[in-house]
Design a protein around this motif. Structure first.
Motif, mmCIF file in Angstrom:
data_model
loop_
_atom_site.group_PDB
_atom_site.id
_atom_site.type_symbol
_atom_site.label_atom_id
_atom_site.label_comp_id
_atom_site.label_asym_id
_atom_site.label_seq_id
_atom_site.Cartn_x
_atom_site.Cartn_y
_atom_site.Cartn_z
ATOM 1 N N VAL A 242 66.939 24.201 63.677
ATOM 2 C CA VAL A 242 65.823 23.427 64.642
ATOM 3 C C VAL A 242 65.474 22.148 64.169
ATOM 4 O O VAL A 242 65.189 21.275 64.977
ATOM 5 C CB VAL A 242 64.534 24.422 64.181
ATOM 6 N N LEU B 247 55.780 23.971 66.077
ATOM 7 C CA LEU B 247 54.831 24.231 64.776
ATOM 8 C C LEU B 247 55.632 23.361 63.614
ATOM 9 O O LEU B 247 55.020 22.979 62.930
ATOM 10 C CB LEU B 247 54.947 25.765 64.545
ATOM 11 N N PHE B 248 56.955 23.234 63.929
ATOM 12 C CA PHE B 248 57.633 22.603 62.949
ATOM 13 C C PHE B 248 57.416 21.088 62.864
ATOM 14 O O PHE B 248 57.860 20.472 61.978
ATOM 15 C CB PHE B 248 59.154 23.014 62.767
ATOM 16 N N GLN C 286 66.762 26.399 71.209
ATOM 17 C CA GLN C 286 67.640 27.386 72.031
ATOM 18 C C GLN C 286 66.580 28.262 72.817
ATOM 19 O O GLN C 286 65.558 28.585 72.737
ATOM 20 C CB GLN C 286 68.295 28.358 71.306
ATOM 21 N N GLU D 58 49.626 29.948 72.890
ATOM 22 C CA GLU D 58 50.139 30.432 71.509
ATOM 23 C C GLU D 58 51.809 30.184 71.642
ATOM 24 O O GLU D 58 52.383 29.513 70.555
ATOM 25 C CB GLU D 58 49.830 31.480 70.911
ATOM 26 N N ARG E 2 58.564 26.007 76.248
ATOM 27 C CA ARG E 2 58.286 25.990 74.551
ATOM 28 C C ARG E 2 59.547 25.195 73.983
ATOM 29 O O ARG E 2 59.458 24.591 73.132
ATOM 30 C CB ARG E 2 58.357 27.373 74.254
ATOM 31 N N ARG F 219 52.648 26.669 71.350
ATOM 32 C CA ARG F 219 52.091 25.989 70.300
ATOM 33 C C ARG F 219 53.281 26.320 69.202
ATOM 34 O O ARG F 219 53.712 25.278 68.315
ATOM 35 C CB ARG F 219 50.941 26.560 69.698
ATOM 36 N N LEU F 220 53.660 27.465 69.282
ATOM 37 C CA LEU F 220 54.874 27.768 68.429
ATOM 38 C C LEU F 220 56.037 26.910 68.445
ATOM 39 O O LEU F 220 56.705 26.712 67.360
ATOM 40 C CB LEU F 220 55.349 29.187 68.772
ATOM 41 N N GLY F 221 56.338 26.481 69.810
ATOM 42 C CA GLY F 221 57.264 25.587 69.919
ATOM 43 C C GLY F 221 57.287 24.413 68.894
ATOM 44 O O GLY F 221 58.357 23.798 68.640
ATOM 45 N N VAL G 149 60.331 35.056 75.204
ATOM 46 C CA VAL G 149 58.909 34.642 74.818
ATOM 47 C C VAL G 149 58.369 35.751 74.166
ATOM 48 O O VAL G 149 58.794 36.815 74.341
ATOM 49 C CB VAL G 149 58.255 34.113 76.156
ATOM 50 N N ILE G 150 57.270 35.457 73.287
ATOM 51 C CA ILE G 150 56.752 36.895 72.547
ATOM 52 C C ILE G 150 55.530 37.276 73.535
ATOM 53 O O ILE G 150 54.463 36.374 73.690
ATOM 54 C CB ILE G 150 56.050 36.340 71.197
#
Ligand SMILES: Nc1ncnc2c1ncn2[C@@H]1O[C@H](COP(=O)(O)OP(=O)(O)OP(=O)(O)O)[C@@H](O)[C@H]1O
Ligand SMILES: [Mg+2]
Lengths: 235, 292, 382
Positions: free
Chosen positions: A74, A102-103, A80, A95, A147, A98-100, A87-88
């Motif tokens: 990533v 985070l890093f 990907q 959320e 995302r 946001r996860l997308g 998706v979760i």
């Protein structure tokens, strides 16, 4: 540029990819087509580190991807969108987005990118604090793509974004992908069953058959060659 | 009336302890999607470590810290050595491993510290505060417990609702593969979840100990009520844990006070059955779709 | 998650002469989707086990063992019955319960009450206990059918905690903490003076154990057994195939409870008492541990689990006393061994004792290439 060379992946005794080689050019859409079980998903999963390649290499901007873990890949700018709307469901839409990001180091950049996704896909904006399992299939696909965008990738790996979508939505997703590629200079690897729509936006096309590359040509050429289309793509 | 007030106060304080234990369960559930049946035994072990230190004249606060550290270590080891090898196998496996841990830890506590009941000194007075001429069933220690539990709950809420760490932990628990694709170090998140949860349970153990006395399975009863509380609240929600914990505290206190202490567990069961028959996923659970 | 519907994977194992001339199927256990036997899976193991049971029963009936062993074997039999039901519920239907001990209590108290107030022959006492426990199981099953995973575990755990308290509370009916006295079945005179009461009791227990095991063995291979596994493996596709989810799960609870009821009834007769102390949460948890150690989802596993429950504590106490270990260690060693075994089974011996034996049998038969090898491949499922 993504250079794939001699990539082989096996699941036990089954060879899902056999010595696959091709290149995906910078800021272009490369469509990867083929029948069910041709090895398209396997190819993307090998690139993102989710499955281990037996041999071969895949270099992105000269950096080897094979052998790295997904969570490290990533950071090289590779995002990907997994097959089947990854998706979760238990998290909210916001959320998931946001996860997308985070890093990423820049929180404010993430925020503005999330807002951009909401602008592109208004249905998501209205439901941002709802759990994702309340979304329809098409909306989930929007979210999955959104995302990936929030991750600000330079290489986007899309696995069947049109799966299960109505023709109208498919068309709008395709034009969205094309827009991304043109405006942001994104390199896109687009895996599709729906060869017709994929070819309509792709610059280059690779056709896989039982784990092998059988065609690698300009998309326009593939689309205009009716023999080829009939034989491998069924339209 | 006096009795009612006192029972209510007792309900709040016992409920606060249930809530603290329940929050440990919620934390581990959110972070790893497993129920830690060994949590009570883990908490008891940490509490024994604390009391051993207090016996050697270490201060209460340092002993509490030692209990937390013990909990963090137990949690980390459990995840690394026991839970990680069975990831992606039958969902019953983690439950059984936890039951195994429960049995082993209770046995080990018994081997090291013996089966006798021990006092656990509290840092605040445990005699009731005077209101007018009579004492009520609320001590300085009880107030300390309540404040501690509220702090824990707020910390949990902040962790999961507003921090990216909490979001990563949840993503890792729900969908490890997607989380990895988004750069989340899933293994690390699971370890962290276990460590934090057992650390938190250790705090609960130390908070509970002065009221229940310490022995190798002193948390068994507390744990079942706390588990009931967590389930009532919906296992997924820190607020649910607090509400469930207080609810169970009231049930136990009123049933015990008015109907006799041997009916407490039956009262708990009845409440649990009633709530779950209306909301099979607990009060505060988002009505999640069954995963296909 | 479990792999979707495993029915296709089931391979018919040709029946042996002994197994009532009906083809019998084998299947995978719930543990980690791991290999397993069905009932006894591999014919060699199945027959070996059967032989052991028959020998033990015969031995006891012939009166060759000490009264103390009589008591121990009665206890083993009681546990085997309760575990066989639990094995079905957890391994074949995939539901978890921490309340099997509490259902045993229902059976024990039914027997005690019938014994006290009615004058019935002991088989009727057992039967009534089975019925009452079965009804109780249906009630629990109705609740359980709506609940999943931890929620179900929570409810059954609460039941296990609450039932013994009920007995202490209503002491006029249930005798309080001391429980109720149960007068055991009279030894028929024709058996002769040397045939002690304990010996008669162990004979009853072992005969009932064999009956229960054979009943369940047939159930495993019946349509109902296949339904249970279909629901366990994939609820959605089972439902789409027209299998009623709730009904199937309730049936599983009922069967497990009938077993527990019978076990509890016999327990009361063996101990000549039904008291709350005998049916604590610890019993329920030990039962769950024992079936996992023995091999969940199999009947052989119930036998090994029953033996473990009786003989591990004895072994641990003897051993630690011989080594002059401290009191605390002596008291806790058996517990520690259970716990460690339980963890070890999940981590390194999936399938428990029974699974291990099946693998051993497979290994041996591959080495010696007997005619049974194809059957064994079937017996091991995946
Ligand atoms: N986890 C796995 N284990 C074993 N074999 C697998 C696994 N995943 C895929 N395969 C096999 O590898 C081959 C390629 O599968 P892959 O998923 O890459 O196909 P695909 O081109 O994406 O097909 P579709 O268009 O249906 O998604 C298939 O024969 C498939 O059966
Ligand atoms: Mg695919």
């Amino acid at each position: 540029m993504l250079q794939i060379e001699d990539l082989t992946v096996s699941y036990g005794a089954v060879k899902a990819l056999k010595s696959v080689s091709f290149e995906a050019n910078e800021a272009k859409i490369t469509a990867v087509l083929g029948a069910n079980g041709a090895g398209k998903t396997t190819l993307l999963r090998a690139l993102s580190g989710l499955v281990h390649a037996t041999t071969g290499s895949a270099k992105y901007h000269g950096t080897e991807l094979i052998g790295k873990k997904p969570e490290d890949i990533v950071y090289l700018g590779v995002a990907q969108v997994p097959e089947g709307r990854g998706v979760i469901g238990e998290l909210t839409i916001e959320e998931n987005l946001r996860l997308g990001g985070l890093f990423r180091r820049d929180a404010s950049g993430t925020k503005s990118d999330i807002n951009e996704v909401y602008e592109f896909f208004p249905p998501l904006a209205q439901r941002r604090s709802k759990p994702t399992f309340t979304l329809s299939g098409g909306e989930r696909q929007m979210l999955a793509i959104g995302r990936a965008i929030v991750a600000r990738p330079t290489l986007l790996l899309l696995d069947e974004p049109s799966l299960g979508l109505a023709p109208l939505i498919t068309a709008s997703i395709m034009s969205f992908i094309k827009g991304l590629c043109h405006q942001k200079g994104l390199t896109v690897l687009l895996v599709e069953q729906n060869a017709r729509s994929a070819l309509s936006i792709a610059d280059f096309a690779v056709v896989l058959s039982v784990g092998e590359v059988v065609i690698a040509k300009d998309a326009a050429q593939v689309a205009s060659d009716s023999d080829l289309r009939h034989h491998y793509l069924g339209f | 009336m006096h009795q009612f007030v006192n029972l209510t106060l007792i309900g709040i304080t016992t409920g606060a302890v249930y809530a603290a234990v329940a929050m440990g369960l919620v934390l581990i559930w959110r972070a790893t999607r497993t129920v830690n049946f060994a949590q009570g035994a883990m908490a008891t072990f940490s509490t024994y470590v604390a009391v051993t230190l207090i016996d050697r004249n270490v201060s209460y606060w340092l002993a509490l810290l030692a209990a937390i550290v013990t909990g963090l270590i137990i949690g980390t080891l459990t995840e690394r050595l026991l839970m990680r090898p069975i990831a992606n196998t039958n969902p019953l496996n983690p439950v059984i491993i936890a039951i195994g841990m429960l049995i082993v830890l209770e046995a080990v506590s018994g081997m090291i510290w013996g089966a006798k009941y021990r006092e656990f000194p509290s840092n605040f007075s445990v005699t009731g505060i005077k209101v007018g001429t009579s004492r009520i069933a609320l001590s300085a220690f009880d107030i300390y417990v309540m404040v501690a539990v509220l702090v824990l709950m707020v910390a949990l809420l902040i962790l999961f609702r507003w921090t990216s760490l909490g979001l990563k932990m949840r993503a890792a628990a729900f969908s490890p593969e997607i989380a990895r694709l988004l750069g989340v170090r899933v293994g690390r998140m699971l370890t962290l979840g276990w460590a934090l949860a057992v650390g938190m349970a250790s705090v609960a153990g130390v908070l509970a100990a002065p009221n229940v006395l310490l022995y190798p399975n002193n948390m068994d009863g507390v744990n079942v009520f706390a588990f009931t509380a967590a389930i009532l609240g919906g296992l997924d929600s820190p607020v649910g844990a607090l509400v469930g914990g207080l609810g169970m505290g009231f049930v136990v206190s009123y049933v015990g006070g008015y109907l006799g202490s041997s009916l407490e567990t039956i009262g708990g069961l009845i409440v649990l059955l009633i709530v779950l028959s209306f909301r099979p996923q607990g009060i505060f659970a988002a009505s999640a779709a069954r995963r296909v | 998650m479990n792999s979707p519907v495993s029915n296709q994977d089931e391979i018919i194992v040709p029946s042996m002469k002994r197994s009532k001339g009906r083809p019998r199927k084998s299947k995978r256990s719930a543990q980690g989707g791991n290999r397993s036997s069905g009932i006894f899976g591999v014919p060699a193991v199945r027959n070996g086990l059967l032989a052991i049971v028959v020998i033990v029963v015969g031995y006891i009936l012939l009166g060759k063992i000490s009264p103390y062993r009589d008591l121990q074997f009665s206890q083993v039999g009681v546990y085997v019955i309760a575990l066989a039901g639990l094995s079905l519920l957890v391994g074949q239907s995939g539901q978890i319960t921490l309340g099997q001990g509490a259902v045993m209590m229902v059976g024990a108290y039914t027997t005690a009450l019938v014994n006290k107030h009615l004058n019935l022959a002991f088989p009727l006492e057992i039967l009534l206990s089975a019925i009452v426990a079965g009804l109780f199981g249906i009630l629990v099953g109705i609740v359980a059918a709506r609940l999943r995973g931890p929620y179900l575990a929570g409810v059954t755990l609460s039941i296990a905690l609450a039932l013994p308290e009920l007995a202490s509370k209503f002491s006029s009916i249930f005798g309080g903490d001391a429980g109720l006295i149960v007068s055991p079945p009279n030894t028929p005179a024709f058996l002769g003076a040397t045939y002690t009461q304990q010996r008669f009791m162990v004979s009853i227990v072992l005969v009932v154990t064999v009956l229960v095991i054979f009943g369940l063995a047939n159930l495993y291979s019946s349509r109902q057994g296949r339904k249970l596994r279909a629901v366990r493996d994939d609820e959605v596709s089972a439902e789409l195939n027209g299998i009623p989810l709730a009904g199937t799960q309730i049936t599983a609870f009922m069967i497990a409870s009938v077993c527990a009821g019978i076990a509890g009834s016999l327990q009361a007769m063996v101990a000549q008492n039904a008291g709350p102390e005998s049916f604590t949460v610890a019993l329920s948890i030990s039962l769950l541990a024992a079936i996992v150690i023995g091999g969940v989802g199999t009947l052989g596993g119930a036998v090994w689990g029953g033996l473990a429950l009786v003989f591990i504590p004895q072994f641990a106490t003897d051993y630690s006393q011989r080594l002059n270990l401290s009191q605390g260690v002596v008291a806790n060693l058996a517990l520690a061994i259970y716990g460690l075994l339980l963890i070890a089974v999940i981590l390194v011996f999936p399938g428990g004792v029974q699974g291990g034996l099946l693998r051993l049998a497979k290994y041996i038969s591959i080495r010696f290439r007997s005619r049974g090898s194809s059957e064994i491949a079937g017996g091991l499922g995946k």
